[in-house]
Design an enzyme around this catalytic site. Structure first.
Site, PDB file in Angstrom:
ATOM      1  N   MET A  76      38.553  36.456  42.100  1.00 45.50           N
ATOM      2  CA  MET A  76      37.930  37.716  42.508  1.00 45.50           C
ATOM      3  C   MET A  76      37.224  38.395  41.346  1.00 45.50           C
ATOM      4  O   MET A  76      36.177  39.024  41.514  1.00 45.50           O
ATOM      5  CB  MET A  76      38.987  38.655  43.112  1.00 45.50           C
ATOM      6  N   CYS A 104      43.961  43.218  45.732  1.00 46.16           N
ATOM      7  CA  CYS A 104      43.807  42.339  44.578  1.00 46.16           C
ATOM      8  C   CYS A 104      44.706  42.842  43.441  1.00 46.16           C
ATOM      9  O   CYS A 104      44.734  44.029  43.137  1.00 46.16           O
ATOM     10  CB  CYS A 104      42.345  42.323  44.136  1.00 46.16           C
ATOM     11  N   HIS A 105      45.448  41.915  42.810  1.00 47.35           N
ATOM     12  CA  HIS A 105      46.346  42.301  41.730  1.00 47.35           C
ATOM     13  C   HIS A 105      45.566  42.706  40.475  1.00 47.35           C
ATOM     14  O   HIS A 105      44.482  42.188  40.198  1.00 47.35           O
ATOM     15  CB  HIS A 105      47.285  41.144  41.379  1.00 47.35           C
ATOM     16  N   ASP A 149      19.100  47.430  40.855  1.00 44.13           N
ATOM     17  CA  ASP A 149      18.914  48.824  40.465  1.00 44.13           C
ATOM     18  C   ASP A 149      17.857  48.970  39.373  1.00 44.13           C
ATOM     19  O   ASP A 149      17.057  49.915  39.391  1.00 44.13           O
ATOM     20  CB  ASP A 149      20.242  49.399  39.986  1.00 44.13           C
TER      21      ASP A 149
END
Length: 249
Positions: free
Chosen positions: A203, A166-167, A218
């Site tokens: 992304m 991924c860039h 969490d």
């Protein structure tokens, strides 16, 4: 006699009885592998004799001698299929795979800068116990929704470090919203990422909602281990060479 052994025996017999060619010496193993002598392993054998035997064998097995470039054509076709997906009748190459099937980072230097926006969503199914704690802001670790929001924003900025090909893009805006849904005791998460550049922010948007969902887990895992992070997907995108896109459902 096993079918494979029988077939090899028939081939061997056909060569011996053929008036066109003299029999080639062969060695057989218990694994049913055989080898035709060639000039490489028998210096006394003319190359023409070896090639003639190979052609004769092809005729016996396949009914005709395949063209000399058959193996090369098959290999090229298999390589092409390995890096090409057929979708809806049209071929679309996988952008992160090169001609040899190896992972490759896309060169976007020739693309023009444009404004790009992507929105992704995610759902975290908490269950009633954990949901009530989050709604009342009584989770032992603190404000679950606020912390998850910040985590999602931080996650979006780290996308290129998490996804290998991924860039690294310059984000101009990140939005992460978390909404409690009492109907199924869940948290609905929506993330938006925006940039002006040569590649999209899909992304980054999906990383934002994923990290936010993991953070909710969490924060609440002490109250319940039966928490499910689900439905992570791109909702819509704007801009880029492929244009605007929205999920129908």
């Amino acid at each position: 006699m096993f079918p494979a052994a029988k077939r090899l025996f028939e081939i061997r017999t056909a060569f011996r009885e053929s008036p066109k060619f003299a029999p080639a010496s062969r060695s057989f193993s218990t694994a049913l592998n055989y080898h035709i002598d060639s000039p490489d392993n028998n210096p006394d054998m003319p190359s023409e004799f070896s090639e003639a035997n190979k052609e004769r064998e092809m005729e016996i097995i396949f009914g005709e001698t395949p063209p000399s470039n058959a193996m090369e054509s098959t290999s090229s076709a298999q390589e092409s299929q390995a890096v090409t997906a057929v979708l809806g009748g049209s071929q679309q190459s996988l952008s992160h795979v090169d001609a040899h099937g190896q992972a490759s980072m896309v060169d976007i230097s020739s693309k023009e800068d444009s404004k790009r926006i992507a929105v992704a969503v995610c759902r975290v199914l908490l269950g009633k116990k954990a949901f009530d704690l989050v709604a009342a802001n009584q989770v032992a670790k603190g404000d679950a929704l606020s912390i998850a929001k910040i985590a999602g924003i931080c996650g979006a900025k780290q996308t290129s470090s998490l996804i290998p090909l991924c860039h690294n893009i310059g984000l101009t805006h990140i939005r992460v919203d978390l909404t409690l849904n009492e109907k199924d005791y869940s948290v609905d998460i929506e993330g938006e990422a925006a940039t002006t550049g040569k590649t999209g922010a899909e992304m980054e948007a999906m990383t934002a909602v994923t990290v936010a969902g993991l953070t909710v887990y969490d924060m609440c895992k002490a109250a319940s281990k039966d928490i499910n992070i689900t439905d992570i997907h791109l909702k819509h995108k704007i801009g880029g060479k492929s244009g605007d896109w929205s999920r129908n459902s």
